[in-house]
Write an enzyme that holds these catalytic residues in place. Structure first.
Site, PDB file in Angstrom:
ATOM      1  CD  GLN A  90      49.800  27.417  56.530  1.00 53.23           C
ATOM      2  OE1 GLN A  90      49.662  26.227  56.731  1.00 53.23           O
ATOM      3  NE2 GLN A  90      50.824  27.910  55.881  1.00 53.23           N
ATOM      4  CG  PHE A  91      45.936  34.078  57.035  1.00 50.93           C
ATOM      5  CD1 PHE A  91      46.097  34.965  55.969  1.00 50.93           C
ATOM      6  CD2 PHE A  91      46.868  34.102  58.058  1.00 50.93           C
ATOM      7  CE1 PHE A  91      47.162  35.848  55.943  1.00 50.93           C
ATOM      8  CE2 PHE A  91      47.936  34.976  58.041  1.00 50.93           C
ATOM      9  CZ  PHE A  91      48.084  35.855  56.973  1.00 50.93           C
ATOM     10  CB  THR A  92      49.457  31.681  54.253  1.00 47.63           C
ATOM     11  OG1 THR A  92      49.790  30.452  54.896  1.00 47.63           O
ATOM     12  CG2 THR A  92      49.878  32.860  55.120  1.00 47.63           C
TER      13      THR A  92
END
Length: 168
Positions: A90-92
């Site tokens: 999850q790059f967010t």
């Protein structure tokens, strides 16, 4: 590297209607890889996740890790068939939303580097004797879970980002 760790009664991740990973009980880990992260960061994170004492002992105190709770359940014949870790990239988690209304994702690692460290993290979880299921890197995923507690822990590495270390 950042992670959101949730103690769950069950968790699964699906891509295009197909389940890519699921656990019946354990930890759901959302993992964000930052620019500049290295294998040492993933080593630290995997060790921290596997040994984080957030499962209840027989006195009801959060005193057991996911590794320890498996042994308790095996000895009591109460182990779930897919007890372990579900890791979801999850790059967010690396979003910076301090200014404006659109988050800035420039601190997230390049996808090739991020995927390599995400997979390395999962290998390190499995080296600790744990089942590690996963989502699909860079895919649009649907995650379903039942948070147990709820217990949700935020972890961040590298050291030096206001982290207080306690090995209790």
């Amino acid at each position: 590297m950042k992670a959101v760790v949730q103690r769950v009664k069950n968790a699964s991740v699906s891509v295009e209607g197909k389940v890519s990973g699921s656990i019946t009980e354990g930890l759901l880990v959302y993992l964000g890889v930052a620019r500049g992260d290295a294998k040492a960061d993933a080593d630290w994170m995997a060790d921290k996740v596997a040994n984080l004492r957030i499962f209840e002992d027989n006195q009801g105190k959060m005193n057991l890790s996911v590794k320890e709770i498996i042994h308790v359940k095996v000895n009591s014949h109460d182990i779930q068939p897919r007890f372990g870790v579900l890791a979801v990239s999850q790059f967010t988690l690396l979003a910076d939303a301090r200014k404006g209304r659109r988050p800035y994702y420039g601190d997230a690692a390049d996808p090739i580097e991020a995927k390599a460290l995400y997979e390395y993290f999962m290998d390190k979880i499995m080296e600790q004797g744990l089942l590690c299921e996963s989502g699909v890197f860079q895919a649009h995923m649907e995650v379903a879970y039942t948070n147990d507690g709820p217990v949700t822990i935020l972890l961040e590495h590298p050291e030096g980002k206001n982290e207080q270390v306690s090995e209790d």
